[in-house]
Write a protein that holds these residues in place. Structure first.
Motif, mmCIF file in Angstrom:
data_model
loop_
_atom_site.group_PDB
_atom_site.id
_atom_site.type_symbol
_atom_site.label_atom_id
_atom_site.label_comp_id
_atom_site.label_asym_id
_atom_site.label_seq_id
_atom_site.Cartn_x
_atom_site.Cartn_y
_atom_site.Cartn_z
ATOM 1 N N ARG A 98 32.806 -23.540 -4.611
ATOM 2 C CA ARG A 98 33.774 -22.547 -5.050
ATOM 3 C C ARG A 98 34.111 -22.848 -6.502
ATOM 4 O O ARG A 98 34.324 -24.008 -6.870
ATOM 5 C CB ARG A 98 35.049 -22.610 -4.191
ATOM 6 C CG ARG A 98 35.864 -21.361 -4.359
ATOM 7 C CD ARG A 98 37.115 -21.383 -3.512
ATOM 8 N NE ARG A 98 38.228 -21.058 -4.377
ATOM 9 C CZ ARG A 98 39.339 -21.739 -4.437
ATOM 10 N NH1 ARG A 98 39.527 -22.789 -3.675
ATOM 11 N NH2 ARG A 98 40.284 -21.369 -5.250
ATOM 12 N N GLU A 107 31.782 -11.744 -1.655
ATOM 13 C CA GLU A 107 33.117 -12.008 -1.114
ATOM 14 C C GLU A 107 33.256 -11.428 0.293
ATOM 15 O O GLU A 107 33.836 -12.065 1.173
ATOM 16 C CB GLU A 107 34.186 -11.482 -2.078
ATOM 17 C CG GLU A 107 34.273 -12.372 -3.327
ATOM 18 C CD GLU A 107 35.123 -11.793 -4.462
ATOM 19 O OE1 GLU A 107 35.781 -10.758 -4.241
ATOM 20 O OE2 GLU A 107 35.104 -12.384 -5.562
ATOM 21 N N ASP A 108 32.691 -10.235 0.499
ATOM 22 C CA ASP A 108 32.728 -9.649 1.841
ATOM 23 C C ASP A 108 32.009 -10.536 2.858
ATOM 24 O O ASP A 108 32.369 -10.568 4.028
ATOM 25 C CB ASP A 108 32.063 -8.259 1.845
ATOM 26 C CG ASP A 108 32.892 -7.238 1.070
ATOM 27 O OD1 ASP A 108 34.073 -7.539 0.766
ATOM 28 O OD2 ASP A 108 32.351 -6.160 0.752
ATOM 29 N N ARG A 139 29.305 -9.112 -6.547
ATOM 30 C CA ARG A 139 30.381 -10.086 -6.346
ATOM 31 C C ARG A 139 31.199 -9.680 -5.120
ATOM 32 O O ARG A 139 31.533 -10.515 -4.277
ATOM 33 C CB ARG A 139 31.257 -10.166 -7.593
ATOM 34 C CG ARG A 139 32.452 -11.069 -7.415
ATOM 35 C CD ARG A 139 33.157 -11.337 -8.727
ATOM 36 N NE ARG A 139 32.446 -12.319 -9.530
ATOM 37 C CZ ARG A 139 32.608 -12.477 -10.837
ATOM 38 N NH1 ARG A 139 33.444 -11.704 -11.493
ATOM 39 N NH2 ARG A 139 31.939 -13.410 -11.483
ATOM 40 N N GLN A 140 31.444 -8.383 -5.015
ATOM 41 C CA GLN A 140 32.179 -7.882 -3.850
ATOM 42 C C GLN A 140 31.398 -8.179 -2.569
ATOM 43 O O GLN A 140 31.967 -8.616 -1.563
ATOM 44 C CB GLN A 140 32.422 -6.369 -4.001
ATOM 45 C CG GLN A 140 33.394 -5.789 -2.980
ATOM 46 C CD GLN A 140 34.756 -6.477 -3.053
ATOM 47 O OE1 GLN A 140 35.349 -6.565 -4.117
ATOM 48 N NE2 GLN A 140 35.228 -7.012 -1.923
ATOM 49 N N ALA A 172 36.657 -14.554 -8.453
ATOM 50 C CA ALA A 172 37.899 -14.726 -7.680
ATOM 51 C C ALA A 172 38.594 -16.065 -7.905
ATOM 52 O O ALA A 172 37.949 -17.100 -8.056
ATOM 53 C CB ALA A 172 37.582 -14.571 -6.204
ATOM 54 N N THR A 191 31.553 -16.604 -2.723
ATOM 55 C CA THR A 191 31.976 -16.307 -4.097
ATOM 56 C C THR A 191 30.721 -16.093 -4.941
ATOM 57 O O THR A 191 29.615 -16.442 -4.508
ATOM 58 C CB THR A 191 32.764 -17.487 -4.715
ATOM 59 O OG1 THR A 191 31.998 -18.675 -4.548
ATOM 60 C CG2 THR A 191 34.114 -17.675 -4.052
#
Lengths: 448, 475
Positions: free
Chosen positions: B185, A394-395, A390-391, A418, A399
């Motif tokens: 999202r 996001e990086d 997940r990180q 997030a 998402t």
């Protein structure tokens, strides 16, 4: 449940008939969500019934989970409360269909298979390759905004819904949008309901835009070998005049089989699957372009006959992987398209370091990547691996949600991840439409 | 005068040159492309989101309406200050903030002119797909508010299908970000809700859109007919063949003559109607589709079928189409454009009906529209000085809209509800439907100060077009 089950059964049976309410354990067990078995199943056969059930549930604060065929119920946090399943399978009628206008209105419980067969007779289709396939329901597809690799050419349910009829928690029926292909009258509430996972209202009817089925299609496999070559090739295809129907980068080191007919399961370490459509002349041109592009990247091109099986597996990995890997997790990363291969690469590394088998499918044109963690039993390191992935998503500017996983994993990690600065607005929206939280409570983003 | 104190306060936010308050300046902002209404108390030109936030907070303190406006090209009165207040004009927020070709995205301020974005990425082979006829002037912020369409939305979708993310200032001054530069999202699709909300839920201050790749080949076909009915039948026949052209437009002879006199695009002066059809894609498929379409046109008695031989010829044909409303200004003091939608198979019937209205009300009605998706734009010609005629215009327009609704269509396809049709909403929406919309409005715009009098019924003139609007407008 604040009201005795007997009285629920009596009241609802008066409304729906005895067959419309089931309370026996075996039947209820089939509707378990994240291990929670509901006390009863309501199966209304009209939109008015759905509205009445919602009013009844609201009055008694019964938590409902609306479902069509249940093919996507694995997505979501475990429900805070779950008293009853609201099955829409009896709402499966055709309401209005005008092939020449390319529009149709059906009830939400109609299965996708039945739907495609119906419109297929007129050479039309709803170009979606969804999780759950033929079995999934139209309402469920919309509620989950479910789309597969075809999305790069046609968009998703969000782009195909013309209007919806919904039942709301105050026991009313309302509609949004209409039946025509262009319409800006009023707020576009259809967008809110599409992808709301049954948390705002219950979709009982949908009007959809139809498309003409391409007369002929052809699938090509390019054995790229490495993700670097795959990225390079995808870039070349993107900058070429080609406009493929679908384009997927598939990678796995776990020997998973996309084709039973191929000796190696039809999968090397990293492949590109491409589908094009058009007349013979058009597909010949596409083949020529793809041959040149592959050669330039140093990879081989193969035309694959009978590729429907491959595309079905790519669109719905859980369906064929689950039997071999009962504790399978499928993560869905939504990324800037450019980052697709990089995410696949990090996913593979992460899985490898945790000794988890990995298969990844990137709809690289739209930046959606399904990362499958192939496990017979959930290992303690899985949650950590998901957090790291997940990180990574996001990086890379995206998402990551968990689309499908064992319940045990859900107790360790939020499936949605997030939240943004619009969460407060989403919460207010939920409380404006479902103030007592009777619809799929706790399953959605931010505890909604 | 309250506007002087307010102007000073706003000038401290945006500078002296960013505020207009004199009556003669405000006059320029009392109308849009529908008609005139009344002046705002003050017009203010913010340069960034922070200034919009401060202005929103000032509006809140003074309990004043707050109305966002792009280029004022809207056709439903969406950007007119019906109750006065602060008019936010975005002509100083027109920066393209980011172009990311590899991901096919652009991030823009709301005042960016629609065509300017396409021009900015044209050399790299990209464009922004939604193309309203006013694209040389209208802004992307305005397009987002109205969910604008255009000729090429037949194949590529309208504004909402191309917007990924928004930055929105709520009436409280709070800033939220909806969507993302990537798809899906998690959470409710607030972007989808804000697009087309006509400035009644928030003020959009930044927009992330998808860019499309230009096709390898384009063919533009002009089919010329002696009978209008043959042209409308062709539209249904093309759809039935399974061809989705990139655009499929129709203009009747009356409009064509006005267009041709104004633009000299090469349109015939003596026909009943033309179809302007465009196909795009790989050159092989474009050739096949063009041949097939030509055959369909001929089967349906097209007098002549021409193909644009050059990019210049194509541009000229489109210039004629896109400036058609303006061209009519040469022959009539005023016109009123309707924007109904019907199922496309009902086109022949509808045009027949419109021609009976011409006789019934003794009016000239021209037809220019997006035939491929059944989106009509009947143009009713009139002279505002003739009050009796103006009244008949309203009756004819109402008849057209009512017929659209009866056919299962909509009261607006792309121009928006705005001021014009807010009281027509009950024609297609029940009290339950409207109640759900009101709940949304109350959530984001609880005191109704944001763009008041738009989109939802005012309750004053239920089921009526706001006919009082006509009279001040000009073509």
């Amino acid at each position: 449940m604040t009201v005795a089950l007997d009285s629920v059964r009596t009241e609802l049976a008066a409304l729906l008939g005895v067959a419309g309410v089931l309370t026996d354990r075996a039947a209820c067990a089939a509707f378990a969500v994240d291990g929670i078995v509901p006390d009863f199943i309501a199966t209304p056969s009209t939109a008015e019934h759905v509205a009445s059930i919602l009013a009844f549930a609201n009055e008694h604060q019964l938590a409902l989970i609306p479902c069509g065929s249940g093919t996507k119920l694995s997505t979501g946090n475990p429900p805070k409360r779950y008293d009853a399943a609201l099955s829409l399978r009896k709402l499966n009628r055709l309401i209005h269909y005008e092939p020449a206008d390319l529009t149709i209105t059906v009830e939400a419980g109609m299965t996708f298979g039945e739907f495609q067969e119906l419109v297929g007779r007129d050479g039309l289709w709803l170009p979606l390759d969804v999780r759950g396939g033929a079995q999934s329901s139209i309402g469920g597809i919309i509620a989950a905004n479910a789309a597969g690799p075809l999305r790069q050419s046609f968009g998703g349910p969000r782009d195909m819904v013309l209007g919806l009829k919904i039942a709301t928690t105050d026991g009313k029926i309302a509609k949004t949008g209409g039946r025509v292909v262009k319409n800006v009258a009023g707020y576009d509430l259809g967008k809110l309901l599409t992808g709301s996972f049954g948390t705002l209202g219950v979709i009982v009817e949908a009007s959809l835009k139809l498309f003409t089925k391409p007369p002929a299609r052809a699938t090509y496999l390019i054995r790229a070998g490495t993700l670097e070559v795959a990225r390079d090739l995808r870039g070349r295809i993107r900058c070429s005049p080609l406009d493929p129907l679908r384009l997927v980068v598939a990678c796995s080191d776990a020997g998973v089989r996309l084709r039973d007919s191929a000796p190696d399961g039809g999968m090397s370490e990293t492949d590109l699957w491409i589908e094009v459509s058009g007349s013979d002349r058009v597909t010949r041109r596409c083949e020529q372009e793809l041959t040149n592009l592959s050669a330039a990247a140093g990879a081989d091109l193969e035309r694959v006959g009978k590729a429907e099986e491959v595309w079905d597996r790519i669109a719905d990995p859980a369906r064929w992987l689950q039997s071999k890997y009962p504790e399978l997790s499928i993560l869905k990363a939504a990324l800037p398209p450019r980052a697709s291969e990089e995410f696949l690469s990090r996913g593979r590394q992460q899985a490898e370091s945790e000794q988890i088998g990995f298969a990844g499918f990137a709809q690289a044109g739209v930046g959606i990547v399904h990362a499958c963690l192939l496990q017979q039993t959930l290992t303690p390191g899985t949650a950590g691996a998901v957090v790291k992935l997940r990180q990574a998503a996001e990086d890379l500017g995206g998402t990551l949600i968990i689309e499908h996983c064992p319940v045990a994993l859900k107790s360790q990690i939020d499936v949605w991840g997030a939240r943004g600065d619009d969460l407060d607005a989403m919460r207010k929206l939920k409380s404006a439409w479902d103030p007592l939280e009777i619809l799929s409570p706790g399953r959605f983003v931010g505890g909604i | 005068m309250k506007s002087i104190g307010l102007s000073n306060e706003l000038a401290s936010v945006v500078g002296e040159d960013g505020v207009l308050w004199r009556a003669e300046d405000l006059m320029l902002y009392e109308y849009d492309a529908l008609s005139s209404m009344r002046q705002p108390d003050v017009v203010v030109f913010p340069r960034n989101t922070e200034q919009v936030v401060k202005i929103a907070k000032a509006a809140l303190r003074h309990n004043l309406p707050l109305i966002a406006r792009g280029a004022g090209t809207g056709l439903s009165g969406g950007s007119v200050a019906t109750e006065g207040g602060i008019l936010l004009v975005f002509s100083r927020m027109k920066k393209i903030l980011e172009i990311d070709l590899e991901n096919q995205r652009a991030r823009v301020q709301p005042g960016v002119v629609n065509l300017d974005l396409s021009v900015a990425v044209a050399d790299d082979g990209y464009y922004y797909a939604p193309d309203p006829s006013s694209q040389k002037a209208c802004t992307i912020g305005g397009n987002v508010a109205e969910n604008s369409g255009g000729p090429h939305t037949l194949a590529y979708g309208v504004t909402t299908n191309h917007v990924l993310a928004l930055e929105v200032v709520l009436p409280s001054g709070e800033v939220i970000h909806t969507g993302a530069s990537h798809w899906d999202r998690p959470g409710y699709d607030l972007t989808g809700l804000f697009v087309g909300s006509e400035g009644t839920l928030g003020v959009v201050t930044e927009i992330t859109v998808r860019l499309s790749r230009k096709p390898e080949a384009v063919k533009t076909i002009l089919a010329i007919y002696n009978q209008t009915e043959d042209a409308t039948r062709t539209v249904a026949a093309i759809t039935a063949r399974g061809i989705t052209p990139a655009a499929l437009e129709m203009m009747d002879g009356f409009c064509l003559r006005a267009v041709e006199e104004a633009t000299h695009a090469g349109y015939p002066m003596d026909c009943a109607a033309v179809l302007l059809i465009e196909v795009e894609g790989l050159k092989e498929s474009v050739e096949e589709h063009a041949d097939e379409i030509e055959a369909v046109c001929r089967e349906n008695h097209a007098r002549e079928v021409r193909r644009a031989k050059s990019a210049e010829e194509r541009d000229l044909l489109w210039k004629g189409r896109k400036t058609a409303f303006g061209a009519l200004g040469r022959i009539t003091p005023n016109y009123y454009v309707q924007d109904g939608v019907i199922p496309r198979t009902r086109l022949p019937e509808m045009l027949e009906f419109i021609s009976t209205l011409e006789k019934k009300y003794d009016l000239h009605i021209g037809n220019i529209f997006h035939a491929g998706d059944g989106n009509l734009h009947p143009l009713i010609l009139y002279d505002e000085r003739n009050r009796g005629q103006t009244a008949r215009v309203i009756l004819a327009a109402k008849d057209i809209i009512t017929r659209c609704v009866d056919m299962g269509g909509s009261i607006t396809g792309e121009h928006g509800v705005g001021l014009e049709k807010s009281d027509l909403m009950p024609l297609i929406f029940s009290e339950n439907d409207l109640d759900l919309m009101r709940r949304i409005k109350n959530l984001f715009n609880p005191d109704g100060r944001l763009n008041p009098g738009k989109l939802l019924p005012t309750g004053k003139m239920c089921g009526e077009l706001r006919g009082g609007l006509l009279g001040g407008g000009t073509a």
